[in-house]
Write a protein that holds these residues in place. Structure first.
Motif, mmCIF file in Angstrom:
data_model
loop_
_atom_site.group_PDB
_atom_site.id
_atom_site.type_symbol
_atom_site.label_atom_id
_atom_site.label_comp_id
_atom_site.label_asym_id
_atom_site.label_seq_id
_atom_site.Cartn_x
_atom_site.Cartn_y
_atom_site.Cartn_z
ATOM 1 N N UNK A 67 -3.301 -3.771 7.475
ATOM 2 C CA UNK A 67 -1.874 -4.047 7.626
ATOM 3 C C UNK A 67 -1.651 -5.328 8.421
ATOM 4 N N UNK A 68 -0.978 -6.279 7.821
ATOM 5 C CA UNK A 68 -0.681 -7.534 8.514
ATOM 6 C C UNK A 68 0.494 -7.315 9.446
ATOM 7 N N UNK A 69 0.282 -7.553 10.727
ATOM 8 C CA UNK A 69 1.320 -7.375 11.736
ATOM 9 C C UNK A 69 2.062 -8.662 12.031
ATOM 10 N N UNK A 70 1.345 -9.770 12.021
ATOM 11 C CA UNK A 70 1.968 -11.062 12.328
ATOM 12 C C UNK A 70 1.147 -12.159 11.684
ATOM 13 N N UNK A 71 1.826 -13.231 11.324
ATOM 14 C CA UNK A 71 1.119 -14.369 10.758
ATOM 15 C C UNK A 71 0.942 -15.438 11.820
ATOM 16 N N UNK A 72 -0.040 -16.277 11.609
ATOM 17 C CA UNK A 72 -0.348 -17.332 12.570
ATOM 18 C C UNK A 72 0.905 -18.140 12.898
ATOM 19 N N UNK A 73 1.059 -18.459 14.170
ATOM 20 C CA UNK A 73 2.202 -19.252 14.604
ATOM 21 C C UNK A 73 3.433 -18.427 14.924
ATOM 22 N N UNK A 107 13.938 -8.593 5.735
ATOM 23 C CA UNK A 107 14.160 -7.544 6.720
ATOM 24 C C UNK A 107 13.207 -7.752 7.893
ATOM 25 N N UNK A 108 13.565 -7.191 9.032
ATOM 26 C CA UNK A 108 12.676 -7.172 10.179
ATOM 27 C C UNK A 108 11.928 -5.839 10.145
ATOM 28 N N UNK A 109 10.606 -5.907 10.140
ATOM 29 C CA UNK A 109 9.753 -4.716 10.138
ATOM 30 C C UNK A 109 9.059 -4.661 11.493
ATOM 31 N N UNK A 110 9.119 -3.508 12.158
ATOM 32 C CA UNK A 110 8.527 -3.368 13.488
ATOM 33 C C UNK A 110 7.491 -2.248 13.473
ATOM 34 N N UNK A 111 6.289 -2.565 13.868
ATOM 35 C CA UNK A 111 5.235 -1.557 14.024
ATOM 36 C C UNK A 111 5.161 -1.266 15.515
ATOM 37 N N UNK A 112 5.350 0.002 15.890
ATOM 38 C CA UNK A 112 5.401 0.390 17.298
ATOM 39 C C UNK A 112 4.095 1.037 17.745
ATOM 40 N N UNK A 113 3.737 0.751 18.986
ATOM 41 C CA UNK A 113 2.550 1.335 19.601
ATOM 42 C C UNK A 113 2.951 1.973 20.922
ATOM 43 N N UNK A 114 2.379 3.142 21.229
ATOM 44 C CA UNK A 114 2.643 3.751 22.519
ATOM 45 C C UNK A 114 1.758 3.077 23.563
ATOM 46 N N UNK A 115 2.241 3.042 24.769
ATOM 47 C CA UNK A 115 1.455 2.534 25.889
ATOM 48 C C UNK A 115 0.950 3.762 26.625
ATOM 49 N N UNK A 116 -0.358 3.976 26.546
ATOM 50 C CA UNK A 116 -0.967 5.169 27.162
ATOM 51 C C UNK A 116 -1.354 4.909 28.595
#
Length: 116
Positions: A67-73, A107-116
């Motif tokens: 899964x691509x989360x962000x592109x360079x730059x 659209x803005x797509x956001x992948x969320x991660x919990x901070x453990x």
């Protein structure tokens, strides 16, 4: 950190949403958004999301598996906060999240991660 998709709430709908874009000097865009979402079980969940999107950030391509989360730059990070009274979803309000955002098909797509 553990990954979660906001879409994991199911095929519920957003009742209201708003997005503000404010410039914070030196080419940094401050993004603030609010969504009232309805989960499949009818639970109402308020989501307030703030983040930063500096222009011409020196960031590499970023992937989580395939899964691509962000592109360079591009450096687009958020900190979503959830509020709900629904017992099934209350864990959202007790958890700290960071989000990696990207634009996809307008659209803005956001992948969320919990901070453990």
């Amino acid at each position: 950190m553990t990954a979660y998709q906001i879409a994991a709430l199911g095929r519920g709908a957003a009742r209201r949403s708003r997005l503000r874009r404010l410039t914070h000097g030196r080419g940094v865009l401050v993004v603030a958004g609010a969504v009232v979402a309805v989960a499949d079980d009818g639970a109402v969940i308020d989501i307030v999301n703030r983040g930063y999107y500096p222009e011409h950030a020196d960031s590499p391509d970023l992937y989580d598996g395939d899964l691509r989360l962000a592109e360079a730059g591009t450096y687009f990070r958020t900190a979503p906060v959830f509020r709900t009274d629904a017992p099934r979803h209350r864990w959202l309000a007790r958890t700290v999240f960071v989000g990696l955002a990207r634009e996809e098909d307008g659209h803005i797509v956001i992948r969320c991660y919990t901070v453990d």
